[in-house]
Every structure is written in structure tokens, then in C-alpha cells.
Scaffold this active site. Structure first.
Site, PDB file in Angstrom:
ATOM      1  N   PHE A 241       0.888  -1.149   0.037  1.00  0.00           N
ATOM      2  CA  PHE A 241      -0.040  -0.067   0.013  1.00  0.00           C
ATOM      3  C   PHE A 241       1.010   1.407  -0.083  1.00  0.00           C
ATOM      4  O   PHE A 241       0.918   2.073   0.882  1.00  0.00           O
ATOM      5  CB  PHE A 241      -0.836  -0.005   1.098  1.00  0.00           C
ATOM      6  CG  PHE A 241      -1.649  -1.406   1.321  1.00  0.00           C
ATOM      7  CD1 PHE A 241      -3.173  -1.381   0.747  1.00  0.00           C
ATOM      8  CD2 PHE A 241      -1.406  -2.276   2.244  1.00  0.00           C
ATOM      9  CE1 PHE A 241      -3.790  -2.303   0.654  1.00  0.00           C
ATOM     10  CE2 PHE A 241      -2.210  -3.416   2.455  1.00  0.00           C
ATOM     11  CZ  PHE A 241      -3.392  -3.519   1.628  1.00  0.00           C
ATOM     12  N   ASP A 262       1.136  -1.220  -5.003  1.00  0.00           N
ATOM     13  CA  ASP A 262      -0.319  -0.321  -4.861  1.00  0.00           C
ATOM     14  C   ASP A 262      -1.214  -0.548  -5.995  1.00  0.00           C
ATOM     15  O   ASP A 262      -0.486  -1.077  -7.052  1.00  0.00           O
ATOM     16  CB  ASP A 262       0.047   1.144  -4.827  1.00  0.00           C
ATOM     17  CG  ASP A 262      -1.009   2.087  -4.142  1.00  0.00           C
ATOM     18  OD1 ASP A 262      -0.883   2.509  -2.904  1.00  0.00           O
ATOM     19  OD2 ASP A 262      -1.991   2.225  -4.830  1.00  0.00           O
ATOM     20  N   CYS A 350      -5.438   3.069  10.178  1.00  0.00           N
ATOM     21  CA  CYS A 350      -5.814   4.568  10.170  1.00  0.00           C
ATOM     22  C   CYS A 350      -7.243   4.551  10.290  1.00  0.00           C
ATOM     23  O   CYS A 350      -7.930   5.746  10.124  1.00  0.00           O
ATOM     24  CB  CYS A 350      -5.246   5.346   8.871  1.00  0.00           C
ATOM     25  SG  CYS A 350      -5.877   4.764   7.544  1.00  0.00           S
TER      26      CYS A 350
HETATM   27  N1  SAH Z   1       2.345   4.344   2.582  1.00  0.00           N
HETATM   28  C1  SAH Z   1       1.787   5.569   1.800  1.00  0.00           C
HETATM   29  C2  SAH Z   1       0.100   5.836   2.019  1.00  0.00           C
HETATM   30  C3  SAH Z   1      -0.584   4.612   1.700  1.00  0.00           C
HETATM   31  S1  SAH Z   1      -2.370   5.125   1.659  1.00  0.00           S
HETATM   32  C4  SAH Z   1       2.621   6.509   2.439  1.00  0.00           C
HETATM   33  O1  SAH Z   1       3.241   6.833   3.224  1.00  0.00           O
HETATM   34  O2  SAH Z   1       2.611   7.801   1.637  1.00  0.00           O
HETATM   35  C5  SAH Z   1      -3.134   3.740   1.163  1.00  0.00           C
HETATM   36  C6  SAH Z   1      -2.817   3.151  -0.320  1.00  0.00           C
HETATM   37  O3  SAH Z   1      -3.314   1.960  -0.571  1.00  0.00           O
HETATM   38  C7  SAH Z   1      -3.304   4.029  -1.565  1.00  0.00           C
HETATM   39  O4  SAH Z   1      -2.329   4.508  -2.394  1.00  0.00           O
HETATM   40  C8  SAH Z   1      -4.417   3.110  -2.209  1.00  0.00           C
HETATM   41  O5  SAH Z   1      -4.263   3.387  -3.567  1.00  0.00           O
HETATM   42  C9  SAH Z   1      -3.639   1.918  -2.067  1.00  0.00           C
HETATM   43  N2  SAH Z   1      -4.909   0.726  -1.982  1.00  0.00           N
HETATM   44  C10 SAH Z   1      -6.035   0.600  -1.413  1.00  0.00           C
HETATM   45  N3  SAH Z   1      -6.360  -0.689  -1.554  1.00  0.00           N
HETATM   46  C11 SAH Z   1      -5.438  -1.286  -2.195  1.00  0.00           C
HETATM   47  C12 SAH Z   1      -5.234  -2.828  -2.534  1.00  0.00           C
HETATM   48  N4  SAH Z   1      -6.366  -3.719  -2.104  1.00  0.00           N
HETATM   49  N5  SAH Z   1      -4.022  -3.042  -2.988  1.00  0.00           N
HETATM   50  C13 SAH Z   1      -3.417  -2.257  -3.346  1.00  0.00           C
HETATM   51  N6  SAH Z   1      -3.156  -1.047  -3.122  1.00  0.00           N
HETATM   52  C14 SAH Z   1      -4.415  -0.532  -2.379  1.00  0.00           C
END
Ligand code: SAH
Length: 406
Positions: A241, A262, A350
């Protein structure tokens, strides 16, 4: 000095007791009487005794948000707001030595309920979530840039919560021109700005798009957790993610290889651009569903030495908590399985509705599923520029648990 607001909202006795807890909100049921229009600043009183000032909402269940608690409150005029913004900004001075991307105002914890201000180098982004702060937009357009040292001010008011206050969702430039050479923007194109964070592995530059990126452009609330993860990182690093891959970008130099996963193409584009800009050659971006990708990794026997799990909020309401807990359990179990012995898992949630004790319970179950034993190295929260009011437990939403596999 201008006269104080004329409208008075009276608390019930129960409302007074609640107010004494220091909670920044007053609910509709706790008002004995209310005068004033939506978004007005009102005097708050109980049995004729003045207690302070607050923003009034006639639409939301949260009727009042405290501005000041005092028997002799000040008129919240531009000088008043200027002072609050300056105080909030001064509190970020130490942080501003390490990054030019930080939250300047974090809602009630910085004394301005219903307002968020994020700064990305030459751009200040505001979010007004209540009618009271919506009225501050002209003031913010005029003065915010000068107060925080930004050339442009954008209102990123496309949040769903605004509907509870009867506010339109919109994104608009309040003042300033497109940022100069620091930004690579064209008409109609995203308004991208390069900003930096100085982590334990040195400076990381990254691109944000304050007009249409996720959140106001970046996940600022994870900054110190990213820095800590980078300190602990080694070997093969997995940033699951990843969004723009900020965990991986900070850690990559200390690792043999970093993989960012992601589901968003746009997020991975940011990650690839940043890897190139920072001269990081050992970071690979993969577009995938993390659930599927982790399952596959388990099946193939793939191993990582450091894993970060930073999923979006699975429980947006209390009703969603059981399903969310199942999701967190599955993810963490997989992450625990692919971790090599001695490896570190940095796992986040979160979801405000899933508290830290519940999250730790989920992690215990996941570890049992993975038939592995872990030590809790650290329990962490949101970044220092997202302060938590002790009397407002709802404002502590981010959990970050650091585990070592035994
Ligand atoms: N770690 C990042 C923030 C992550 S926010 C930082 O520090 O900047 C969560 C992310 O998860 C988003 O970018 C979203 O596109 C992604 N996401 C949501 N569901 C997902 C899934 N099932 N598989 C992969 N990515 C996912």
C-alpha cells in the site's frame, strides 16, 4: 476591539459537564437554546454565565465547536486567527528544518476547529470542513500565503464530510499564481510540486499534486513512521500500500532491494518519478492488489526482511469493524509469513473505529495464524504535525505497531 458576538447558545447542565471534559465539540442534545445562523461565531453560556466562543452549525449533530473557553473571550477577528495560525506554524519550526511538506494547522488541536492547512513548499492547501471556517476562506486567501511563506493558496474542499454541513464540494485556487520553477505544471495539467523530507537515509524528493492527489497530495501523517521504518530497514524491503512509495524511498538506500505495491497507477507513477529523481536504482514498483500479491508471495515462499503494511481505512464506521478486523488479520498473517526470522514488520491502521487494543488483538490472532512469535518493538501514532488533543480521543486515529519476528 469589535463587539463580541451577540448570539448566545445555552448549554444544558449535562452539556456543561461534557464541556468540562475539554472535548472540543458540543452535540445538539446538549444545547438548552441556540441563537444564530449556520457558521456564526456565538457566545456559549450556561445559566447566564459566559463560557467562551464557538462556531455554530445548524446542520450537523455537532452544534458547537469551541474556539475559546473563557469568561471573557476575545472577538475572533482577523488578528485573532492570524495569531492562532502563527502559533501553530511556530510549533512546526523544528520539523520545517527537515521537510517543506507538513501540516500547519490540524483542526481543534491547533485551536482552529474545522480547518486543516497543509504546506507543500510554495503551495498552501486548506480544507474547511464546517460552515464557520468556510467563512474564513477570503481571509485565508489573502493572508495564509504570507503567514506560512507560500506563494499560492488552494482550497482542497472536495471532502465528503462537507456535505454534513451543507457545503459544496469544490477545489479552487484562492490566491497566488501557479508556483514558479519549483513546479512542473501546465494549464489543465496536474499542479505538481517537488517537495522534500530529510530522513535517516538523507534527503528524499517527492512529487505532490495538491489539486487532485490523494488526501491533500501526500500522507503527511506517516512521516516519522517512515523515518523510523527506514532506520530499522534492511535486506529485502516490501512497501505494501505504497502510494508514492515514500516508505520505500526512505529505506531503499539501506536495503538490497525495495518493492512498492499499490493498486493505483497514478500513485506508482509518482513513485517511479521519485525513484529516478533521487537516483534510487533498487526500487521496483508493482501494480497489484496487495491481498492477492501477498497470498502469491506466501505460496511461492518469497521472503522479505522488512515489511510495511499501510492499508487505507477498512473500518469507516463502527458497523464495518468486524469485516475490517478480518481484512487486517488476513493481511498481517500473510505479511508475518513472508517475513524472514529477525525481520521487522511495520504495520499500520488508520481506522479510527478500530482502537489500538483491538488492533493489537488482531495482530495476536494473525501471529497465531502464521504460527510465529513476535516482539513488540514500538507502538507509534500519527506524525508530530498531526497533534492529538488529550480530551479529543477521536483525533488519535493512526496506529503503527513495529514487530520483530523471533
Ligand atoms: N504508505 C503511503 C500511504 C498509503 S495510503 C505513504 O506513506 O505515503 C493507502 C494506499 O493503498 C493508496 O495509495 C491506495 O491506492 C492503496 N490501495 C488501496 N487498496 C489497495 C489494495 N487492495 N491493493 C493495493 N493497494 C491498495
Amino acid at each position: 476591539m469589535k463587539p463580541l458576538p451577540q448570539h448566545v447558545c445555552e448549554l444544558t447542565r449535562k452539556g456543561l459537564q461534557w464541556a468540562r471534559t475539554g472535548h472540543p465539540w458540543v452535540y445538539r442534545d446538549d444545547l438548552a437554546s441556540a441563537q444564530g445562523a449556520h457558521g456564526d461565531v456565538v457566545l456559549v453560556a450556561c445559566q447566564g454565565k459566559v463560557l467562551g466562543t464557538a462556531f455554530l452549525s445548524v446542520r450537523s449533530k455537532i452544534s458547537l465547536r469551541w474556539i475559546e473557553r473563557s469568561a471573557e473571550p476575545a472577538e475572533p477577528d482577523p488578528a485573532f486567527w492570524r495569531a492562532r495560525i502563527e502559533r501553530a506554524h511556530a510549533r512546526r519550526q523544528a520539523l520545517a528544518l527537515r521537510t517543506n511538506a507538513y501540516r500547519v494547522v490540524h483542526d481543534a488541536a491547533d485551536g482552529i476547529p474545522g480547518l486543516v492547512v497543509d504546506r507543500y513548499g510554495p503551495v498552501a492547501v486548506v480544507q474547511t470542513t464546517i460552515a464557520g471556517t468556510e467563512r474564513l476562506l477570503p481571509f485565508l486567501g489573502e493572508e495564509l500565503g504570507g503567514l506560512v511563506g507560500a506563494g499560492a493558496v488552494i482550497a482542497r474542499n472536495d471532502l465528503l464530510v462537507r456535505e454534513k454541513e451543507g457545503l459544496e464540494r469544490e477545489v479552487r485556487v484562492l490566491s497566488g499564481a501557479e508556483p514558479g520553477p519549483a513546479a512542473e505544471a501546465g494549464r489543465g495539467k496536474p499542479w505538481r510540486v517537488w517537495v522534500h523530507e530529510d530522513g535517516p537515509g538523507g534527503r528524499v524528493l517527492f512529487h505532490v499534486d495538491p489539486r487532485s492527489g490523494q488526501k491533500t497530495g501526500a500522507y503527511l501523517d506517516q512521516r516519522e513512521n517512515r523515518w523510523r521504518a527506514a532506520e530499522l530497514a534492511r535486506g529485502r524491503f516490501l512497501d505494501a500500500f505504497s502510494h508514492g512509495g515514500l516508505f520505500a524511498l526512505h529505506a531503499a538506500k539501506r536495503c538490497s532491494e525495495a518493492v512498492a505495491i499499490d493498486s493505483s497507477e497514478a500513485a506508482l507513477e509518482l513513485c517511479e518519478e521519485a525513484a529516478a529523481r533521487n537516483g534510487i536504482g533498487n526500487l521496483r514498483c508493482e501494480r497489484a492488489n496487495v491481498f492477492d500479491r501477498l497470498k502469491e508471495a506466501c505460496e511461492k515462499g518469497e521472503r522479505f526482511d522488512t515489511v510495511v503494511l499501510d492499508p487505507p481505512a477498512f473500518a469507516k464506521s463502527r458497523a464495518e469493524v468486524p469485516a475490517a478486523a478480518r481484512g487486517y488479520r488476513e493481511l498481517n498473517r500473510r505479511a508475518m509469513e513472508i517475513l524472514s526470522p529477525g525481520g521487522v514488520l511495520v504495520t499500520c491502521s488508520c481506522s479510527y473505529n478500530l482502537g489500538e487494543p483491538q488492533f493489537l488483538d488482531v495482530l495476536r490472532t494473525a501471529a497465531a495464524d502464521a504460527r510465529s512469535s513476535f516482539t513488540v518493538l514500538e507502538r507509534r501514532g500519527q506524525a508530530s504535525d498531526h497533534p492529538v488533543l488529550l480530551s479529543h480521543p477521536e483525533s488519535a486515529y493512526l496506529k503503527c505497531v513495529v514487530l520483530r519476528k523471533e
